[in-house]
Design a protein around this motif. Structure first.
Motif, short mmCIF file in Angstrom:
data_model
loop_
_atom_site.label_atom_id
_atom_site.label_comp_id
_atom_site.label_asym_id
_atom_site.label_seq_id
_atom_site.Cartn_x
_atom_site.Cartn_y
_atom_site.Cartn_z
N ARG A 318 20.17 49.29 -47.67
CA ARG A 318 19.87 50.57 -48.32
C ARG A 318 19.93 50.47 -49.85
O ARG A 318 19.46 51.33 -50.56
CB ARG A 318 20.84 51.64 -47.83
N CYS A 319 20.56 49.38 -50.35
CA CYS A 319 20.70 49.22 -51.79
C CYS A 319 19.38 48.75 -52.41
O CYS A 319 18.75 47.83 -51.90
CB CYS A 319 21.80 48.20 -52.10
N GLN A 320 18.99 49.38 -53.49
CA GLN A 320 17.70 49.03 -54.12
C GLN A 320 17.89 48.30 -55.45
O GLN A 320 17.06 48.40 -56.34
CB GLN A 320 16.88 50.30 -54.31
N CYS A 321 18.99 47.57 -55.55
CA CYS A 321 19.24 46.81 -56.79
C CYS A 321 18.04 45.92 -57.15
O CYS A 321 17.71 45.76 -58.32
CB CYS A 321 20.48 45.93 -56.64
N GLY A 322 17.43 45.32 -56.12
CA GLY A 322 16.30 44.42 -56.38
C GLY A 322 15.20 45.12 -57.15
O GLY A 322 14.64 44.58 -58.12
N GLU A 323 14.89 46.37 -56.75
CA GLU A 323 13.83 47.13 -57.42
C GLU A 323 14.27 47.55 -58.83
O GLU A 323 13.47 47.56 -59.76
CB GLU A 323 13.49 48.38 -56.59
N VAL A 324 15.56 47.85 -58.96
CA VAL A 324 16.09 48.22 -60.28
C VAL A 324 16.00 47.02 -61.22
O VAL A 324 15.57 47.12 -62.37
CB VAL A 324 17.55 48.71 -60.16
N LEU A 325 16.37 45.84 -60.70
CA LEU A 325 16.41 44.63 -61.53
C LEU A 325 15.01 44.18 -61.96
O LEU A 325 14.86 43.51 -62.98
CB LEU A 325 17.11 43.49 -60.76
N GLN A 333 16.38 56.83 -59.14
CA GLN A 333 15.37 56.90 -58.08
C GLN A 333 15.87 56.28 -56.78
O GLN A 333 15.22 56.41 -55.75
CB GLN A 333 14.08 56.21 -58.54
N CYS A 334 17.00 55.59 -56.83
CA CYS A 334 17.61 55.10 -55.59
C CYS A 334 18.28 56.31 -54.92
O CYS A 334 19.10 56.98 -55.55
CB CYS A 334 18.64 54.02 -55.88
N PRO A 335 17.93 56.60 -53.66
CA PRO A 335 18.49 57.80 -53.03
C PRO A 335 20.01 57.77 -52.89
O PRO A 335 20.63 58.81 -52.70
CB PRO A 335 17.80 57.84 -51.66
N LEU A 336 20.61 56.59 -53.03
CA LEU A 336 22.07 56.50 -52.87
C LEU A 336 22.82 56.71 -54.18
O LEU A 336 24.03 56.87 -54.21
CB LEU A 336 22.45 55.13 -52.31
N PHE A 337 22.08 56.71 -55.29
CA PHE A 337 22.68 56.78 -56.63
C PHE A 337 23.56 58.02 -56.77
O PHE A 337 23.08 59.16 -56.63
CB PHE A 337 21.58 56.79 -57.69
N GLY A 338 24.83 57.80 -57.03
CA GLY A 338 25.74 58.91 -57.27
C GLY A 338 26.10 59.70 -56.03
O GLY A 338 26.88 60.64 -56.10
N PRO A 346 31.07 51.21 -54.82
CA PRO A 346 29.72 50.68 -55.09
C PRO A 346 29.11 50.01 -53.86
O PRO A 346 29.80 49.29 -53.14
CB PRO A 346 29.97 49.65 -56.20
N LEU A 347 27.83 50.24 -53.66
CA LEU A 347 27.14 49.54 -52.56
C LEU A 347 26.38 48.32 -53.07
O LEU A 347 25.96 47.48 -52.28
CB LEU A 347 26.17 50.50 -51.86
N GLY A 348 26.16 48.26 -54.36
CA GLY A 348 25.44 47.12 -54.92
C GLY A 348 26.04 46.72 -56.25
O GLY A 348 26.75 47.51 -56.88
N PRO A 349 25.74 45.50 -56.71
CA PRO A 349 26.34 45.00 -57.96
C PRO A 349 25.93 45.80 -59.18
O PRO A 349 26.67 45.85 -60.16
CB PRO A 349 25.85 43.55 -58.03
N CYS A 350 24.74 46.41 -59.14
CA CYS A 350 24.28 47.16 -60.33
C CYS A 350 25.18 48.35 -60.63
O CYS A 350 25.15 48.89 -61.73
CB CYS A 350 22.84 47.64 -60.15
N MET A 351 25.97 48.77 -59.63
CA MET A 351 26.90 49.89 -59.86
C MET A 351 28.29 49.37 -60.22
O MET A 351 29.16 50.15 -60.59
CB MET A 351 26.95 50.76 -58.59
N VAL A 352 28.49 48.05 -60.14
CA VAL A 352 29.82 47.48 -60.40
C VAL A 352 29.93 46.96 -61.82
O VAL A 352 30.86 47.27 -62.55
CB VAL A 352 30.13 46.31 -59.43
S1 SF4 Z 1 23.81 49.77 -56.84
FE1 SF4 Z 1 23.87 51.71 -55.73
S2 SF4 Z 1 22.60 53.15 -56.90
FE2 SF4 Z 1 22.14 51.06 -57.59
S3 SF4 Z 1 20.39 50.46 -56.37
FE3 SF4 Z 1 22.20 49.70 -55.26
S4 SF4 Z 1 22.72 51.37 -53.85
FE4 SF4 Z 1 21.29 52.21 -55.34
#
Ligand code: SF4
Length: 369
Positions: A318-325, A333-338, A346-352
């Motif tokens: 469910r983590c969209q870090c790849g698309e963010v990176l 735009q990631c539905p899990l953000f916040g 955190p579910l992905g490294p971009c939030m850590v």
């Molecule tokens: S780190 Fe969290 S908010 Fe960022 S893309 Fe992954 S799941 Fe979504």
């Protein structure tokens, strides 16, 4: 008093950049153009969010974050390998950013809570101190990073060898920025017209490293510092290059970055390391985008020493870090953000990571603590 005068000067400069960028946006709109800029460095990402720099940009200029956070592009399988080594009684020495990054099942913080010996370092040299204090145990240093970090880690290895210390090894996930930029620029699904090039990495590799992007691909390049005015000046410079259809490399951070980079650091890196294909979270395997220890130094390679084979590992689907990176989406735009994903969970490294795009936008764009 001087502080106040300096503050007013900065305000004048910020308002100058706001006006200039607005005018550049007007010219772009007149030409029926919009441009896509990418900031490559995680420290730029954090500063851009912190100082609200996106608010300065007119609609015709979009700014996305790139893969410039080394922790964020590291596969969860690497964390799994470090946790395996901690489970074998090794001391894991790591920068603090890695602690809470999710592996396939758990994190290093959880491994430490379960009794693993995981030590946070502020400098690679701490690994030497740990090795001296615990001669009976091997210290595995988590060697994650771009050129900026690679140079001091290799300097630490050089000291280890010179001091005949034999209980330090490296678990390497070194990454080189230029091959990743080449892969992004060649991706037809990603539009990049200009690069705000990473400042610290450029101090090692040199501003000339970006010339192929300008000369072969027509991508504007500016090397900029981290102060908000540095960044605004850089964005203005990128836009001007594109307005004039004259892409080139503009080194605006000459107080730190030389055209040729840091030759001494480059020589040290070449002495110990070889280019190798590397796996990047979200970007896949990029040829020659990593650096590994040369065979003659294999005894300091934790993978070689312990016969472990790091795999890409399992990413939370469910983590969209790849698309963010890749700059394809903004964190919000990631539905899990916040919602399901925030700094406490955190579910992905971009939030850590302190350089992660999701962490930056959560902290500043949402007004979080
Ligand atoms: S780190 Fe969290 S908010 Fe960022 S893309 Fe992954 S799941 Fe979504």
């Amino acid at each position: 008093m001087t502080r106040y005068i300096e503050g007013f000067r900065k305000m004048d400069a910020a308002s100058h950049f706001r006006t200039t960028l607005a005018e550049q946006g007007r010219q772009l709109a007149e030409q029926g153009r919009s441009i896509h800029l990418m900031e490559v460095c995680g420290s730029h990402t954090m500063a851009i969010a912190r100082f609200g720099i996106r608010d300065f940009l007119p609609a015709a200029i979009s700014l996305v974050s790139g893969p410039g956070c080394p922790v964020c592009v590291t596969d969860p399988g690497y964390i799994d390998a470090a946790i395996t080594l901690a489970g074998q009684g090794k001391i894991i020495a790591t920068f603090g950013d890695m602690l809470r990054v999710p592996g396939s099942r758990t994190s290093l913080a959880e491994a430490r809570a379960a009794g693993g010996r995981v030590e946070v370092c502020y400098s690679p040299l701490t690994a030497i101190e740990l090795a001296r204090n615990h001669p009976e145990t091997e210290v595995v240093f988590l060697a994650v990073g771009f050129e900026t970090t690679i140079a001091p880690v290799v300097a630490m290895l050089d000291a280890v060898i010179r001091q005949a210390i034999d209980n330090v090894s490296l678990l390497t996930a070194f990454k080189r920025v230029p091959p990743a930029l080449s892969a992004l620029i060649a991706d037809p699904e990603i539009q990049i017209d200009g690069l705000l090039c990473p400042a610290h990495v450029s101090a090692i590799i040199g501003a000339d490293a970006y010339r192929p992007y300008a000369e072969q691909y027509g991508v504007a390049c500016v090397v900029a510092g981290f102060e908000p005015l540095d960044i605004l000046y850089g964005l203005q410079g990128l836009t001007q290059q594109l307005l004039e259809n004259r892409p080139h490399v503009d080194n605006q951070y000459g107080r730190v970055v030389k055209a040729e980079g840091n030759r001494q650091a480059q020589r040290l890196m070449e002495h110990y390391l070889l280019p190798a294909d590397a796996s990047w979270r979200g970007l896949g395997t990029i040829p020659a985008s990593g650096l590994v220890l040369r065979p003659e130094f294999a005894r300091f390679d934790a993978v070689h020493r312990h016969g472990i084979l790091p795999t890409p590992g399992r990413i939370n689907p469910r983590c969209q870090c790849g698309e963010v990176l890749k700059g394809k989406i903004r964190p919000a735009q990631c539905p899990l953000f916040g919602v399901a994903c925030h700094p406490d969970k955190p579910l992905g490294p971009c939030m850590v990571s302190s350089e992660g795009s999701c962490a930056a936008d959560f902290k500043y764009a949402r007004g979080g603590a």
